[in-house]
Design a protein around this motif. Structure first.
Motif, short mmCIF file in Angstrom:
data_model
loop_
_atom_site.label_atom_id
_atom_site.label_comp_id
_atom_site.label_asym_id
_atom_site.label_seq_id
_atom_site.Cartn_x
_atom_site.Cartn_y
_atom_site.Cartn_z
N ASN A 72 36.08 41.14 46.03
CA ASN A 72 35.60 42.49 46.37
C ASN A 72 35.11 43.25 45.13
O ASN A 72 34.93 44.46 45.19
CB ASN A 72 36.69 43.28 47.07
CG ASN A 72 37.90 43.52 46.18
OD1 ASN A 72 38.32 42.64 45.44
ND2 ASN A 72 38.45 44.71 46.25
N TYR B 124 41.09 39.44 46.25
CA TYR B 124 40.99 40.86 46.54
C TYR B 124 41.66 41.63 45.41
O TYR B 124 42.85 41.49 45.17
CB TYR B 124 41.65 41.21 47.88
CG TYR B 124 41.45 42.65 48.26
CD1 TYR B 124 40.29 43.06 48.90
CD2 TYR B 124 42.41 43.61 47.94
CE1 TYR B 124 40.09 44.39 49.22
CE2 TYR B 124 42.22 44.95 48.27
CZ TYR B 124 41.05 45.33 48.91
OH TYR B 124 40.85 46.64 49.22
N ALA C 201 31.20 49.06 53.69
CA ALA C 201 30.33 47.90 53.88
C ALA C 201 28.94 48.17 53.29
O ALA C 201 28.38 47.33 52.59
CB ALA C 201 30.23 47.55 55.36
N SER D 277 31.97 41.40 49.76
CA SER D 277 33.23 40.88 50.30
C SER D 277 33.36 41.12 51.81
O SER D 277 34.25 40.56 52.45
CB SER D 277 34.43 41.49 49.58
OG SER D 277 34.58 42.86 49.91
N CYS D 278 32.48 41.93 52.36
CA CYS D 278 32.47 42.15 53.81
C CYS D 278 31.71 41.01 54.49
O CYS D 278 30.68 40.54 53.98
CB CYS D 278 31.81 43.48 54.15
SG CYS D 278 32.73 44.91 53.57
N SER E 213 31.45 35.62 53.50
CA SER E 213 31.72 36.74 52.60
C SER E 213 31.73 36.21 51.17
O SER E 213 31.90 35.02 50.95
CB SER E 213 33.05 37.41 52.92
OG SER E 213 34.12 36.54 52.63
N VAL F 8 36.63 50.96 50.20
CA VAL F 8 35.88 49.93 50.91
C VAL F 8 34.81 50.60 51.77
O VAL F 8 35.10 51.47 52.58
CB VAL F 8 36.80 49.07 51.80
CG1 VAL F 8 35.99 48.08 52.61
CG2 VAL F 8 37.83 48.35 50.94
N GLN G 156 36.46 41.98 56.24
CA GLN G 156 36.49 41.83 54.79
C GLN G 156 37.44 40.69 54.47
O GLN G 156 38.65 40.83 54.61
CB GLN G 156 36.93 43.12 54.09
CG GLN G 156 36.72 43.02 52.58
CD GLN G 156 37.14 44.30 51.86
OE1 GLN G 156 38.12 44.92 52.24
NE2 GLN G 156 36.40 44.66 50.84
#
Length: 185
Positions: free
Chosen positions: A133, A9, A18, A170-171, A129, A16, A4
């Motif tokens: 996030n 962030y 994925a 964001s992953c 990514s 979190v 990530q």
């Protein structure tokens, strides 16, 4: 293994994960319930010359092939040309984008998007990514998804026509298309 890596962030948004279950996301349900209409509209758009409004998606991330996009909603605006070619899809989603409909601030230009993404046969999208996030990617298989894959945080899944894949943008993720026709999601 680092998986990530967004530029921004935001703490405390959500746990979190994925991969997400489409059944946990109201917008995903809207997309799945209307998949046939969205696919038909995409086919009509392509028959009307919609390829003329296709742009390279993120060309620096493609090591082979072409990864292209038709953007309906981008940078907080609906594109009038794309909307005219996809009015049903626009109407389905116009008031349902979680950020826009709730007045949430956008962290960067593509915090929320409504797009049709194409990968040509043999395309490889390198590991990358999203910018923050605060975004989930809902990817509904529409056309040509046979032999098309996405890897998110080390786990690979297959796109299938008519099925939703939902993941945390964001992953770290990459994609490949080994099929014989253009893939559209």
């Amino acid at each position: 293994k680092l998986w990530q890596t967004p530029s921004v962030y935001v703490r405390g948004l959500r746990p979190v994960s994925a991969w997400w279950e489409a059944t946990d996301l109201p917008l995903a349900e809207v997309l799945e319930e209307n998949m046939s209409a969205i696919r038909s509209e995409l086919q009509g758009l392509l028959e009307k010359g919609g390829q003329m409004i296709v742009d390279p998606a993120y060309p620096r991330l493609t090591s082979m092939g072409d990864w292209d996009v038709i953007r309906l909603y981008y940078n907080k605006h609906w594109d009038p040309t794309a909307v005219a070619l996809a009015p049903k899809t626009t109407e389905l989603l116009r008031d349902k984008l979680p950020g826009a409909s709730n007045g949430l601030p956008y962290i960067h230009y593509n915090t929320e998007e409504v797009c049709f993404f194409r990968m040509t046969p043999g395309t490889r999208v390198m590991m990358h990514s999203g910018g923050c996030n605060a975004r989930l990617n809902l990817s509904l298989g529409l056309l040509g998804c046979s032999d098309s894959f996405i890897e998110v945080a080390g786990e690979e899944r297959r796109w299938r026509n008519g099925e939703m894949l939902a993941f945390d943008d964001s992953c770290d993720h990459s994609a490949r298309h080994d099929g014989e026709e253009d893939r559209w999601v």
